[in-house]
Motif scaffolding. Structure first.
Motif, PDB file in Angstrom:
ATOM      1  N   ASP A 193      27.692  44.262  50.962  1.00  0.00           N
ATOM      2  CA  ASP A 193      26.633  43.272  50.781  1.00  0.00           C
ATOM      3  C   ASP A 193      26.919  42.340  49.609  1.00  0.00           C
ATOM      4  OD1 ASP A 193      24.777  44.420  52.815  1.00  0.00           O
ATOM      5  OD2 ASP A 193      24.803  46.124  51.432  1.00  0.00           O
ATOM      6  N   ALA A 194      27.756  42.786  48.678  1.00  0.00           N
ATOM      7  CA  ALA A 194      28.135  41.976  47.515  1.00  0.00           C
ATOM      8  C   ALA A 194      29.535  42.377  47.091  1.00  0.00           C
ATOM      9  CB  ALA A 194      27.147  42.181  46.370  1.00  0.00           C
ATOM     10  N   THR A 195      30.288  41.411  46.569  1.00  0.00           N
ATOM     11  CA  THR A 195      31.667  41.671  46.178  1.00  0.00           C
ATOM     12  C   THR A 195      31.954  41.120  44.793  1.00  0.00           C
ATOM     13  OG1 THR A 195      32.347  39.647  47.353  1.00  0.00           O
ATOM     14  CG2 THR A 195      32.623  41.746  48.512  1.00  0.00           C
ATOM     15  N   ALA A 196      32.824  41.816  44.075  1.00  0.00           N
ATOM     16  CA  ALA A 196      33.279  41.396  42.754  1.00  0.00           C
ATOM     17  C   ALA A 196      34.739  41.008  42.842  1.00  0.00           C
ATOM     18  CB  ALA A 196      33.100  42.527  41.740  1.00  0.00           C
ATOM     19  N   GLY A 197      35.082  39.843  42.281  1.00  0.00           N
ATOM     20  CA  GLY A 197      36.466  39.399  42.278  1.00  0.00           C
ATOM     21  C   GLY A 197      37.257  40.000  41.135  1.00  0.00           C
ATOM     22  N   ASN A 198      38.554  39.851  41.215  1.00  0.00           N
ATOM     23  CA  ASN A 198      39.479  40.394  40.216  1.00  0.00           C
ATOM     24  C   ASN A 198      39.824  39.298  39.206  1.00  0.00           C
ATOM     25  OD1 ASN A 198      41.370  41.812  38.779  1.00  0.00           O
ATOM     26  ND2 ASN A 198      42.866  41.948  40.427  1.00  0.00           N
ATOM     27  N   ILE A 199      39.290  39.403  37.996  1.00  0.00           N
ATOM     28  CA  ILE A 199      39.511  38.385  36.970  1.00  0.00           C
ATOM     29  C   ILE A 199      40.536  38.879  35.963  1.00  0.00           C
ATOM     30  CG2 ILE A 199      38.423  36.936  35.212  1.00  0.00           C
ATOM     31  CD1 ILE A 199      35.787  37.326  36.622  1.00  0.00           C
ATOM     32  N   VAL A 231      36.993  43.577  45.105  1.00  0.00           N
ATOM     33  CA  VAL A 231      38.079  43.027  45.923  1.00  0.00           C
ATOM     34  C   VAL A 231      39.231  42.650  44.993  1.00  0.00           C
ATOM     35  CG1 VAL A 231      38.735  41.325  47.651  1.00  0.00           C
ATOM     36  CG2 VAL A 231      36.367  42.152  47.553  1.00  0.00           C
ATOM     37  N   GLU A 232      40.187  43.538  44.863  1.00  0.00           N
ATOM     38  CA  GLU A 232      41.280  43.357  43.910  1.00  0.00           C
ATOM     39  C   GLU A 232      42.132  42.141  44.230  1.00  0.00           C
ATOM     40  OE1 GLU A 232      44.680  46.142  41.733  1.00  0.00           O
ATOM     41  OE2 GLU A 232      43.668  46.830  43.558  1.00  0.00           O
ATOM     42  N   THR A 233      42.188  41.777  45.509  1.00  0.00           N
ATOM     43  CA  THR A 233      43.044  40.660  45.915  1.00  0.00           C
ATOM     44  C   THR A 233      42.378  39.299  45.739  1.00  0.00           C
ATOM     45  OG1 THR A 233      42.277  41.022  48.189  1.00  0.00           O
ATOM     46  CG2 THR A 233      44.374  42.036  47.548  1.00  0.00           C
ATOM     47  N   ALA A 234      41.105  39.269  45.371  1.00  0.00           N
ATOM     48  CA  ALA A 234      40.408  37.996  45.121  1.00  0.00           C
ATOM     49  C   ALA A 234      40.629  37.606  43.671  1.00  0.00           C
ATOM     50  CB  ALA A 234      38.921  38.140  45.431  1.00  0.00           C
ATOM     51  N   LEU A 235      41.719  36.894  43.412  1.00  0.00           N
ATOM     52  CA  LEU A 235      42.208  36.689  42.050  1.00  0.00           C
ATOM     53  C   LEU A 235      41.691  35.399  41.423  1.00  0.00           C
ATOM     54  CD1 LEU A 235      45.943  37.737  42.575  1.00  0.00           C
ATOM     55  CD2 LEU A 235      44.121  39.093  41.548  1.00  0.00           C
ATOM     56  N   GLY A 236      41.368  35.506  40.131  1.00  0.00           N
ATOM     57  CA  GLY A 236      41.011  34.351  39.329  1.00  0.00           C
ATOM     58  C   GLY A 236      41.414  34.603  37.889  1.00  0.00           C
TER      59      GLY A 236
END
Length: 308
Positions: A113-119, A200-205
């Motif tokens: 329902d919610a995702t955290a990106g990898n910063i 989501v480890e692959t959602a990089l910023g």
């Protein structure tokens, strides 16, 4: 439809760089997108930067929230967003082209329902005195677990259905108000409501924050404001209590003064030792909690509705 919301105030140069990266995003298959830039009362050329700096095929809309406060700007963005999935990116975060695609995949598939990106932090912003806790205060996701216990507003997304139970961010928190924890409290409310969070480890910023935030003076403010924000959430939302609060506050003050007396050179250096930061944070937390005890609680325990 996916709505990407960027809240900004007086950081036109950083916003231009962030928008350059956002325009390079790959959209999830079959999805349309929009970018909403929420101008939070800027006095520089932020508006012009947003208007002139967008050339992507998907549209950008400029929204105004003149009253300062990041949580207030987030809520304004939520009211204007058209997407069934809503993503937030800070105006000083540089995302990779696959960021949105990766961040939204679990939401569109119905597995979260919610995702955290990898910063990550850029190498030129990392200092030898920064431990993992201090790096996390600058949004590093290196300690993030899956499922995460919180989202980080600099890079997060959620399905619109969560707003049926957790409709807004607490406007007493976050930059422009207490300083922090607007995203933290929102996350805890989502978890309390039974929603599923995923890292989501692959959602990089990359968080390219201003280097001035690493000065000793800035870190003193960071310790105080972060502690005050944490005390607000613990008191008002979690209904925490501290016995012998005045005594514990006095002890926290003594421990900080003792540490400074034993490390006199620390005040002449830039940055801040993690131990000093922890002691300052604890003292400010105790002081703020004492002050809050005289006020009525703003939430039912673990309540889902933020006060207006």
């Amino acid at each position: 439809m996916i709505s990407v919301i960027v809240c900004t105030r007086d950081r036109a140069a950083a916003l231009r760089q962030s928008l350059e990266r956002l325009q390079q995003l790959r959209l999830p298959p079959g999805q349309a997108a929009e970018c909403l830039v929420v101008d939070n009362g800027s006095r520089d050329d932020t508006v012009q930067a947003a208007r002139d700096g967008w050339h992507a095929a998907w549209p950008l809309r400029l929204v105004s929230e003149p009253q300062p406060g990041q949580a207030r700007a987030r809520n304004t963005g939520l009211r204007h967003a058209a997407g069934e999935v809503i993503a937030f990116c800070d105006d000083d975060v540089h995302v990779e082209p696959s960021w949105l695609e990766q961040l939204c995949e679990p939401l569109l598939a119905g597995t979260a329902d919610a995702t955290a990106g990898n910063i990550r932090l850029p190498g030129e912003r990392v200092r030898p005195w920064m431990d993992a806790h201090l790096r996390a205060l600058f949004c590093s996701a290196e300690r993030m677990t899956d499922p995460p216990d919180q989202l980080v507003g600099a890079s997060m997304a959620f399905h619109r259905r969560v707003l049926e139970r957790v409709p807004r961010f607490d406007q007493n928190l976050g930059p422009g108000a207490s300083g922090f924890f607007d995203d933290t409290l929102f996350s805890r409310q989502l978890i309390a409501a039974g929603y599923r969070l995923k890292f989501v480890e692959t959602a990089l910023g990359v968080h390219v924050f201003d280097a001035s935030r690493l000065s000793r003076a800035a870190l003193k403010v960071l310790a105080r404001r972060h502690a005050q924000s944490q005390a607000y959430v613990d008191y008002h939302w979690a209904h925490a209590a501290i016995r012998h609060g005045r005594l514990r506050t006095w002890r926290a003050s003594l421990r900080l003064l003792t540490w400074l007396a034993r490390h006199p050179l620390t005040t002449r250096c830039d940055g801040m030792a993690p131990e000093e930061f922890r002691r300052r944070h604890l003292l400010h937390y105790r002081q703020e909690f004492l002050a809050l005890r005289a006020t009525p609680r703003r939430y039912a325990r673990h309540g889902l509705e933020a006060p207006q």
